[in-house]
Design a protein around this motif. Structure first.
Motif, PDB file in Angstrom:
ATOM      1  N   LYS A  94      -3.593   3.578  -5.620  1.00 41.90           N
ATOM      2  CA  LYS A  94      -4.175   2.608  -4.679  1.00 41.90           C
ATOM      3  C   LYS A  94      -5.267   1.762  -5.336  1.00 41.90           C
ATOM      4  O   LYS A  94      -5.419   0.579  -5.020  1.00 41.90           O
ATOM      5  N   TYR A 103       0.808  -1.223   0.000  1.00 42.35           N
ATOM      6  CA  TYR A 103       0.000   0.000   0.000  1.00 42.35           C
ATOM      7  C   TYR A 103       0.846   1.280   0.000  1.00 42.35           C
ATOM      8  O   TYR A 103       0.614   2.177  -0.819  1.00 42.35           O
ATOM      9  N   SER A 135      -6.692   3.086   4.486  1.00 39.24           N
ATOM     10  CA  SER A 135      -7.201   4.387   4.025  1.00 39.24           C
ATOM     11  C   SER A 135      -7.962   5.133   5.119  1.00 39.24           C
ATOM     12  O   SER A 135      -8.647   6.119   4.839  1.00 39.24           O
TER      13      SER A 135
END
Length: 479
Positions: free
Chosen positions: A72, A66, A137
């Motif tokens: 992403k 990530y 996130s």
């Protein structure tokens, strides 16, 4: 978003999921025969064994990739591609004779249910991938806003089905449907957040992900085989009734996986970026502080469960599973080491090949010991073999590699003094409390509740009174 906040959000999600899973086990073991209960557990056993191969270790590898992927949404798309491919291949195997072979292996008529497992695998693994992305996130609140209502409805349906004593196959359908609805709702909301294109194929990125994940996947397959080896041996060489007895004893206390799952995911989301920036001292400090926090919960649960194991098994599964108490106690000996997140640290350090090496040797040791002790003392010997393998090989190897990866001494990553103090305090509180209440209260359920309330109350009181842990300060360190 702080590690503490992420941990709380994930704990809420995991708690609802574990309550649902525990209710499935509790109600089926009480309301149905041992053979029907074995049917239910063995239906999902192939998925549990094959899950590392089906996931290709993506839920864990995502934490490594990530911070290294600028796009992403591309990482999410590639992850879903891999899951779709692996579960599709699993479906072909199941439909081309795999279901009938597994049914004959387990000596049960479960082949019709096994045809549904590839679908369950896709929904389950896809949900796990989504969870990793939402953690990274900083959108963990979305998880419990979706999971909690779905799990609540599923719990209500489960209670209704077991009350009406509906055929066991409908409970299998219910579990699969729960994961399906959860996955579809998460897909809808994540599509809006990441705007991914499922048909956007990037060969170079595929190679990057697969190049890192293949050894991690092999390690996970071997690790799962080692972890599930006891169940495989007993399913193959013992009766379904004995399998049901054993697997109830080998079950994990729900609160443990809730806590460790939440904290490890939250920690890994912060640990990987630190290591990516070569901040090894800060990463080691985060790792140590996370262990300190987790130990304050897991160690008391260990002491309480060890001295109340009979009550736990009888209350959960009933008198017919009295023989499950001994394997339950044996596996409890592994609980204290759960305060250390070995796998997550090694993944963040990029040591996938080291994990593979560890897993191969662990599987060999475990297989040899399990077969020998199974022949000598039955299924309890398999449990003993697993515990011995982990304590004499896996734990020392993990600690050595993590210490070397961080470039620090062992005491800089493991708060041994705090763990020891917590163990001592828990023993002083829970052991006398358990012995006293057992003498005064004859009701199994009432006595268990009283011991739990008094023990927890005294433990929290001692921690606050002597200022043994400052949650505010620790929370700041984990921010």
């Amino acid at each position: 978003m702080s590690l503490l906040k992420k941990s709380l959000d994930l704990t809420a999600v995991n708690l609802s999921q574990q309550i649902l899973n525990l209710l499935f086990i509790f109600l089926i073991s009480h309301q149905y025969t041992s053979a029907q209960y074995a049917d239910y557990r063995q239906t999902f056993l192939p998925f549990e064994v094959a899950s590392p191969l089906l996931t290709f270790s993506l839920p864990a590898a995502i934490f490594y990739f990530y911070p290294r992927f600028s796009d992403k949404s591309k990482l999410l798309t590639l992850s879903l591609h891999v899951i779709a491919l692996t579960t599709f291949v699993a479906g072909i195997i199941i439909f081309c004779g795999g279901a009938k072979w597994l049914s004959s292996l387990f000596d049960n008529e479960i082949s019709d249910y096994l045809y549904l497992i590839p679908f369950f695998a896709f929904f389950s693994i896809g949900t796990t991938v989504y969870q990793s992305f939402l953690v990274l996130s900083n959108k963990t609140s979305l998880l419990y806003r979706i999971n909690l209502p779905i799990n609540f409805v599923s719990i209500c349906l489960l209670l209704l089905c077991t009350y009406l004593k509906i055929n066991i196959e409908y409970l299998i359908y219910l579990r699969i449907l729960t994961y399906c609805v959860n996955f579809l709702l998460l897909t809808f909301f994540i599509f809006k957040s990441f705007s991914y294109n499922f048909f956007n194929v990037d060969t170079k990125s595929y190679k990057t992900i697969i190049g890192f994940s293949y050894s991690l996947t092999l390690a996970a397959i071997i690790g799962t085989l080692s972890y599930e080896l006891d169940k495989i041996i007993i399913s193959s060489y013992d009766s379904p009734e004995n399998f049901a007895i054993y697997i109830n004893g080998a079950f994990e206390i729900p609160m443990i996986s809730i806590l460790t799952g939440a904290v490890s995911s939250a920690m890994l989301s912060q640990l990987s970026p630190l290591l990516n920036e070569n901040k090894y001292k800060e990463a080691a400090s985060l790792f140590k502080n996370t262990i300190s926090l987790t130990a304050q919960f897991i160690i008391p649960i260990f002491i309480f469960s060890l001295f109340n194991s009979e009550e736990i098994i009888l209350l959960l599964f009933g008198d017919k599973y009295l023989d499950s108490i001994l394997p339950f106690r044996i596996y409890l000996l592994l609980l204290p080491i759960r305060v250390i997140f070995y796998g997550q640290a090694l993944i963040a350090l990029g040591k996938s090949k080291i994990i593979l090496k560890r897993g191969v040797i662990e599987l060999i040791i475990n297989l040899i010991l399990s077969l020998i002790l199974f022949k000598i003392i039955g299924f309890n010997g398999v449990a003993i073999a697993t515990v011995i393998t982990i304590l004499i090989w896996t734990v020392p190897f993990n600690l050595y590699e993590i210490k070397r990866g961080f470039g620090v001494k062992i005491l800089e990553i493991i708060p041994l003094k705090k763990i020891g103090n917590t163990m001592l305090i828990s023993g002083i509180i829970y052991i006398p409390t358990t012995l006293l209440i057992n003498e005064l209260v004859t009701s199994l359920l009432l006595g268990f509740i009283i011991k739990l309330i008094i023990g927890c109350g005294l433990y929290i009181l001692v921690l606050k009174k002597f200022n043994l842990i400052n949650y505010t300060a620790l929370g700041n360190k984990l921010s």
